[in-house]
Write an enzyme that holds these catalytic residues in place. Structure first.
Site, PDB file in Angstrom:
ATOM      1  N   ILE A  43       0.871  -1.185   0.000  1.00 60.16           N
ATOM      2  CA  ILE A  43       0.000   0.000   0.000  1.00 60.16           C
ATOM      3  C   ILE A  43       0.901   1.226   0.000  1.00 60.16           C
ATOM      4  CG2 ILE A  43      -1.864   1.222   1.197  1.00 60.16           C
ATOM      5  CD1 ILE A  43      -2.557  -1.487   2.576  1.00 60.16           C
ATOM      6  N   GLU A  44       0.960   1.884  -1.144  1.00 63.02           N
ATOM      7  CA  GLU A  44       1.851   3.048  -1.282  1.00 63.02           C
ATOM      8  C   GLU A  44       1.144   4.325  -0.837  1.00 63.02           C
ATOM      9  OE1 GLU A  44       3.523   2.867  -5.264  1.00 63.02           O
ATOM     10  OE2 GLU A  44       4.714   1.111  -4.687  1.00 63.02           O
ATOM     11  N   GLU A  55       4.255  -7.902   2.874  1.00 65.68           N
ATOM     12  CA  GLU A  55       4.572  -8.851   3.955  1.00 65.68           C
ATOM     13  C   GLU A  55       4.138  -8.299   5.316  1.00 65.68           C
ATOM     14  OE1 GLU A  55       6.501  -7.764   1.487  1.00 65.68           O
ATOM     15  OE2 GLU A  55       8.268  -9.034   1.204  1.00 65.68           O
ATOM     16  N   CYS A  89      10.884  -5.798   6.652  1.00 66.42           N
ATOM     17  CA  CYS A  89       9.944  -6.926   6.728  1.00 66.42           C
ATOM     18  C   CYS A  89      10.613  -8.153   7.337  1.00 66.42           C
ATOM     19  CB  CYS A  89       9.388  -7.245   5.346  1.00 66.42           C
ATOM     20  SG  CYS A  89       8.236  -5.994   4.758  1.00 66.42           S
TER      21      CYS A  89
END
Ligand code: THU
Length: 130
Positions: A43-44, A55, A89
């Site tokens: 999700i930018e 992730e 992540c």
């Protein structure tokens, strides 16, 4: 463990990615010890640093649903190379155990599998002595 099912779930999540800036779509599927699957997509944000990877969204989705025991995470990207989790992540995944298997796939669903402890050797460990 059904790796092809986990890859299918990750691919389904990839279709939900919000990536208008990079154009790079990523999906992840996290398998719990009780055989539940939680997914996430990247999700930018217009403020680029606020972007979150697929992730981490999958991990936060699972943890906020009460799960903390994980067997494996599959991650699939748009590229020809295997999609490998970024350093942030890796640290988030390692929080929940070194043996979690990370299935890293390319857009053709070819993949490589490594435990998180191999992807993040000597990660940060909060073991202050009080
Ligand atoms: N991205 C992920 O979601 N997971 C990865 O493992 C690598 C990178 C995302 C972040 C950003 O939205 C885009 O891919 C390009 O870096």
């Amino acid at each position: 463990m059904d790796i092809s099912r986990l890859l299918e779930e990750a691919q389904g999540a990839k279709a939900k990615a919000y990536a208008p800036y990079s154009g790079f779509h990523v999906g992840a599927a996290l398998l719990t010890g009780t055989n539940r699957v939680f997914t996430g997509c990247n999700i930018e944000n217009a403020s680029f640093g606020l972007t979150v990877c697929a992730e981490r969204v999958a991990v936060y989705n699972a943890v906020s649903s009460g799960e903390k025991d994980f067997q494996a995470l599959a991650v699939i990207g748009d590229g020809e190379d295997y999609c490998r989790p970024c350093g942030a992540c890796r640290q988030v995944l390692a929080e929940f155990g070194g043996d979690i298997l990370i299935i890293m796939a390319n857009k053709e669903k070819q993949y490589e599998v490594k435990p998180i402890f191999e992807l993040l050797p000597e990660g940060f460990n909060f073991n202050l002595k009080f």
